[in-house]
Write a protein that holds these residues in place. Structure first.
Motif: not given
Length: 143
Positions: A2-5, A68-70, A99-103, A140-142
């Motif tokens: 999705r769109d990343a803010d 932020p990423f999904p 990178v920290s988590g999804r940020i 992405p595929v884990p």
């Protein structure tokens, strides 16, 4: 994807250290003298404005960008795509990607606000390519 803010924080102008962001181990934001002090003097003959600013005790300009990423995996993929691009002017501008988590957080520290602007604009262009590529190929595929 999705769109990343994109959230920008910190600041290179103004006083009081507004924005509340700083680079890891870096200085506070803000470059204006506190307490209404007089502006810095023009550079001496034979010195450019950047070296005169360093000599007068002027703090570097700092800009922090949080994207932020999904998912954390997508943030890591973006980091891996963007981190190899070193700054061409490494002596006068620094860029730190974490990178920290999804940020994904990017922090610039520069003596010259013009070079800071150029670096941020170039990074946003590269980020746009990475985001469009990730959207085109899907999540992405884990492993």
């Amino acid at each position: 994807m999705r769109d990343a803010d994109v959230h920008a924080g910190g600041g290179a102008i103004g006083g009081g250290g507004q924005g509340g962001h700083s680079c890891p181990g870096g200085a506070d934001t803000g470059a204006a003298p506190a307490g209404g002090a007089s502006p810095p003097h023009p550079p001496a003959p034979g010195r450019d404005a950047a070296s005169a600013a360093r000599g007068s005790g002027m703090r570097p300009h700092i800009f922090t960008l949080s994207v932020p990423f999904p998912t954390p995996l997508e943030a890591e993929i973006a980091h891996g795509s963007l981190a190899p691009d070193a700054e061409p002017h490494q002596r006068v501008i620094g860029k730190d990607l974490t990178v920290s988590g999804r940020i994904l957080t990017v922090c610039w520290k520069a003596e010259d606000c013009r070079l800071l602007r150029i670096s941020v604009v170039n990074f946003l262009d590269q980020l746009s390519v990475v985001l469009r590529t990730m959207q085109r190929f899907g999540p992405p595929v884990p492993r």
